[in-house]
Structures are given as structure tokens and as C-alpha cells.
Design a protein around this motif. Structure first.
Motif, PDB file in Angstrom:
ATOM      1  N   HIS A 173      -1.271  -4.723 -10.303  1.00 13.52           N
ATOM      2  CA  HIS A 173      -1.536  -3.187 -10.362  1.00 13.52           C
ATOM      3  C   HIS A 173      -2.388  -3.348 -12.288  1.00 13.52           C
ATOM      4  O   HIS A 173      -2.838  -2.211 -11.804  1.00 13.52           O
ATOM      5  CB  HIS A 173      -0.179  -3.164 -11.471  1.00 13.52           C
ATOM      6  N   GLU A 222       0.871   3.047 -11.744  1.00  9.99           N
ATOM      7  CA  GLU A 222       0.083   1.512 -12.129  1.00  9.99           C
ATOM      8  C   GLU A 222       0.921   1.009 -13.547  1.00  9.99           C
ATOM      9  O   GLU A 222       1.392   0.130 -13.168  1.00  9.99           O
ATOM     10  CB  GLU A 222      -1.017   1.485 -12.518  1.00  9.99           C
ATOM     11  N   LEU A 225      -5.446  11.847  -9.531  1.00 10.14           N
ATOM     12  CA  LEU A 225      -6.312  10.404 -10.153  1.00 10.14           C
ATOM     13  C   LEU A 225      -4.622  10.011 -11.283  1.00 10.14           C
ATOM     14  O   LEU A 225      -4.198   8.448 -11.467  1.00 10.14           O
ATOM     15  CB  LEU A 225      -7.201  10.160 -10.179  1.00 10.14           C
ATOM     16  N   SER A 268       0.537  -1.090   0.171  1.00  6.73           N
ATOM     17  CA  SER A 268      -0.055   0.237   0.291  1.00  6.73           C
ATOM     18  C   SER A 268       0.855   1.242  -0.131  1.00  6.73           C
ATOM     19  O   SER A 268       2.011   1.176   0.790  1.00  6.73           O
ATOM     20  CB  SER A 268      -0.613   0.004   1.201  1.00  6.73           C
ATOM     21  N   ARG A 328     -11.133   3.487  -1.311  1.00  2.00           N
ATOM     22  CA  ARG A 328     -11.180   3.552  -2.781  1.00  2.00           C
ATOM     23  C   ARG A 328      -9.928   4.541  -2.957  1.00  2.00           C
ATOM     24  O   ARG A 328      -9.127   4.701  -2.601  1.00  2.00           O
ATOM     25  CB  ARG A 328     -13.006   4.000  -2.676  1.00  2.00           C
ATOM     26  N   SER A 329     -10.810   5.768  -3.429  1.00  2.00           N
ATOM     27  CA  SER A 329     -10.272   6.874  -3.501  1.00  2.00           C
ATOM     28  C   SER A 329      -8.970   7.277  -2.458  1.00  2.00           C
ATOM     29  O   SER A 329      -7.956   7.667  -3.294  1.00  2.00           O
ATOM     30  CB  SER A 329     -11.165   8.297  -4.388  1.00  2.00           C
ATOM     31  N   TYR A 361      -5.876   5.165  -2.758  1.00  2.00           N
ATOM     32  CA  TYR A 361      -5.351   5.284  -3.597  1.00  2.00           C
ATOM     33  C   TYR A 361      -3.540   5.780  -3.325  1.00  2.00           C
ATOM     34  O   TYR A 361      -3.027   5.066  -3.745  1.00  2.00           O
ATOM     35  CB  TYR A 361      -5.134   6.443  -5.043  1.00  2.00           C
ATOM     36  N   HIS A 369      -9.552  -0.317 -12.966  1.00  2.00           N
ATOM     37  CA  HIS A 369     -10.471   0.950 -11.580  1.00  2.00           C
ATOM     38  C   HIS A 369     -10.302   1.892 -12.069  1.00  2.00           C
ATOM     39  O   HIS A 369     -11.151   2.981 -11.695  1.00  2.00           O
ATOM     40  CB  HIS A 369      -9.936  -0.020 -10.364  1.00  2.00           C
ATOM     41  N   TYR A 370      -8.669   2.197 -12.075  1.00  2.00           N
ATOM     42  CA  TYR A 370      -8.151   3.718 -12.032  1.00  2.00           C
ATOM     43  C   TYR A 370      -9.368   4.428 -13.354  1.00  2.00           C
ATOM     44  O   TYR A 370     -10.011   5.749 -13.283  1.00  2.00           O
ATOM     45  CB  TYR A 370      -6.768   4.160 -11.412  1.00  2.00           C
ATOM     46  N   ARG A 398      -5.978  -2.250 -11.035  1.00  2.00           N
ATOM     47  CA  ARG A 398      -5.960  -0.918 -10.051  1.00  2.00           C
ATOM     48  C   ARG A 398      -5.823  -0.172 -11.108  1.00  2.00           C
ATOM     49  O   ARG A 398      -7.161   1.166 -11.220  1.00  2.00           O
ATOM     50  CB  ARG A 398      -4.574  -0.910  -9.221  1.00  2.00           C
ATOM     51  N   GLY A 441      -1.437   8.975  -9.814  1.00  2.00           N
ATOM     52  CA  GLY A 441      -2.252   7.007  -9.604  1.00  2.00           C
ATOM     53  C   GLY A 441      -1.927   5.761 -10.884  1.00  2.00           C
ATOM     54  O   GLY A 441      -1.227   5.101 -10.975  1.00  2.00           O
TER      55      GLY A 441
END
Lengths: 190, 190
Positions: free
Chosen positions: B122, B169, B162, A91, B27-28, B31, B128-129, B125, B165
Motif C-alpha cells: 500500500h 491507501e 485519484l 484488487s 495502471r490508471s 486504481y 505511485h499515486y 501504491r 485512491g
DNA sequence: GCTTGCTATGCAACGAGTTGCATAGAAGGA
DNA sequence: TCCTTCTATGCAACTCGTTGCATAGCAAGC
């Protein structure tokens, strides 16, 4: 916890004292793991009690004596068992990201200096990594003498990790440029 | 410590209960910051005692009552002061990097599955992002009605984080591909 | 002789973070 | 009816990590 495993890896790469480990954690190992000397001494003591490492007093001249540690069989086994254990993808914790989202409720422009400072720190680290790569991982002129030589796992994997550090710093610099462009859109002091 | 500041930012974006905060941190906010509900409840209590947040009992039907927190003036001031304080660029801790360097002293090929698992995490994720970005940050057809409208700092900065993030990834996926290629060079079980 | 700085190790206290467990109302399915 | 799941809050114990401080040998400069 993986500090003990990071120490095992570092000691396998080269035996050393707690002090030396602490300095490595400021340098190469520190690319992906940090630890203070306090932590290291405490964990080394526990590892010695558990028989994971052997200690050896090394008298020195011109400086205080040191205790040199090396990995014992039990430590090697512990590392191997950890390597075969799956771990959860780590994380992340980015203070700066919290600040960026928080800036919406304060003065976005005031963050510009802070972001620039971080950008510079990442530039510096990138420069440092690239220098290390050039120093340690430049193929010394294509070794034609031994074309079928076995690849050196230790060296290759160290290089792979360093490439990760380089990719990380490049990504961060790019993203911080993006953030700076976004912050600039809110004009001075609004 | 920035957990309290992360909570302040989240509560400024939208007031909520400890439970709701814990879910946002999955969640958000998660990140770039993680926290368990234990941590959150404990810190919220301290923040309430310090007058950083106000609590309000909200009766609910069909589910237990909750305590909704919102940011008080003192909390806003504390956040502002933290935002103006420089912080050190964060130190990284990558268990996986330790494993990769450690693999040189064990069986490099045995790590391939682990690295593939992380790569998949990854990828998930990232997907998802990207979905979140498409959902929340797609310009609804170029707003020609109000061309000189002031940019919405909260939304823009959330988007910038975001994008960070997403960049992270993508970088990790690329690097793990690199690592897999390196590991593959050592052949099965040597 | 004194101070500063580097190597080298360590204690004590505190704060942050994790894990296991407990409680409790309500909904929904077997 | 019982079991599970979700919402909602919390305690206790433990481990991990940080900070401040202390000691000590030796070298170099003022």
C-alpha cells in the motif's frame, strides 16, 4: 478463493447452520466479505465432503430442523495452511469511481444525487459499526481485578477488523464530500 | 456488471486497442478496476457486435498490427443510461481481514510478516499515486491569462478519483499499523 | 381458511472472472 | 543462432458468483 476460509473462521468463532452463516455474512462478517445463502450451502456441502467440517442434525421446536456445522481437524489444518500462505493485496473494484470518471462525458451534475445516496449508505454503515463497537468493545470499567490478564486474541482481533471498517467508512465519507464539491463546480446541467 | 462501462469510459478518454486497454487497466484505471486481457478481448468483441464500439485496423511498423476501438453512438447512449441508473454501494471483500480474524485460532504473531508485506504494497501504491498526481495534476503556475476559463470536467474528475485512491491507501496504511500494534500485543509465538 | 412472513435447505441456469495455453511479428542480447 | 522480451490477439476449460425458482414447517393476523 477465501469464502471457505471465511466460513471456517466464522464456524470457529461459533458453530452454526448454513442459514445462520448467511445471516452472519449479512452482519458482522459482511463488513469485509459477502456471500449469498446459495454460495454458502454449496461450499458447506463441499467442505463436508472434504472432511473440513462436521454436520450434526439439530431438531428444533417452533421452526424447521437445522444442520449445525462445526470445524473438523482437517478444516483447522486447511485454515492454518492458508493463514501461512501469502496472498496478494486485493484488487479493488469501485463502480462509483467508473461513474465519476464517466460523468465527464455526460452530465456531471446528474451524478450528485447518486453520490449523495452512496454517502448516506456509508454514513449508515458507520453509525452501525460505531454502535457495534460501543456495544461489544467498551471496556467494562477498567478491570482492576486482573491487571496482568492475558489479552483475548479473538476479541481483540475482531475489534481490530471492526476498526478497519470504521476507518474505511470515514475515509469514504470524506472522499465523497470531496467528490460532491468537485461535481458542484460544474454548475447545474452543463 | 460494469467492465463494459469501464471500457467505454477509457475509450472515451482515448481510443485504443484491447492490448492498450489491458495496460491501462494495470495502471490508471486499475486504481479502481481490474481486468485481464482475456476479459477485455471477450467483452470488446461483444461490444463490437452490439454496435457499442467501432473497430479500425491500424497497421504498425516495428510491431504487430492492432485493432483500434472507439466508442460509437450506441455505446455513448449505453453509458449515459448506466450513469443515470442507481447502483448499490459495492460490497467489500478483504481476504486480509479474514486472515486477521482467523489468526486468533492459529498463531497471531505469524501474521505479522504478512501484514507488513501488505502495508508495504500500500505504501508503494501511495507513492505511485502521489507521483502521478504531481505529474498530471500540478497546476502550471496559476494560469492568470484566462481566469474565467471553464473547468475541465474530464481532468477534474480524474483527479477526484485519484484523490480517492490516495485517501484509500493512506487509510489502509494507518489501519495496518493499528493491526500490527494489536498483533504485537500477543507476543512472539503464543 | 387464507395469506403473509420467517426459518431452513436446495436445484438449475447463467454470467463473470481466472488460468493455462497458443500463435505470431519484431527487437535485442548472449 | 538461439533465447528472451515486448507487442498483439485469441481459444478452451474451469471456477466463482448471481438470480430465479421450489419446497416445507411453523407462527401470527385477518
Amino acid at each position: 478463493m477465501a469464502l471457505e476460509h471465511a466460513i471456517l473462521v466464522s464456524l470457529l468463532e461459533k458453530p452454526g447452520s448454513g442459514y445462520e452463516l448467511a445471516r452472519r455474512f449479512e452482519r458482522s462478517i459482511g463488513y469485509f466479505w459477502t456471500a449469498t445463502h446459495q454460495q454458502i450451502y454449496r461450499v458447506l456441502k463441499r467442505m463436508e465432503n472434504d472432511g473440513w467440517v462436521d454436520a450434526r442434525d439439530v431438531p428444533q421446536q417452533g421452526r424447521p430442523d437445522k444442520k449445525e456445522y462445526s470445524v473438523a481437524d482437517l478444516g483447522r489444518a486447511a485454515l492454518s495452511s492458508w493463514l501461512h500462505d501469502p496472498i496478494e493485496p486485493e484488487s479493488v473494484r469501485h463502480d462509483l469511481a467508473v461513474k465519476i470518471r464517466g460523468a465527464a462525458f455526460d452530465d456531471p451534475a446528474a451524478l450528485i444525487h447518486e453520490v449523495e445516496r452512496h454517502r448516506q449508505a456509508h454514513r449508515d454503515r458507520l453509525t452501525h459499526y460505531l454502535a457495534g463497537q460501543a456495544r461489544d468493545f467498551t471496556e467494562p470499567a477498567a478491570r482492576p481485578a486482573d491487571p496482568g490478564a492475558p489479552p483475548d486474541a479473538e476479541r481483540e482481533l475482531q475489534h481490530a477488523v471492526l476498526r478497519g471498517g470504521i476507518a474505511y467508512e470515514r475515509m469514504m465519507i470524506g472522499w465523497l464530500d470531496d467528490v460532491l464539491a468537485t461535481l458542484a463546480r460544474f454548475g447545474p446541467d452543463r
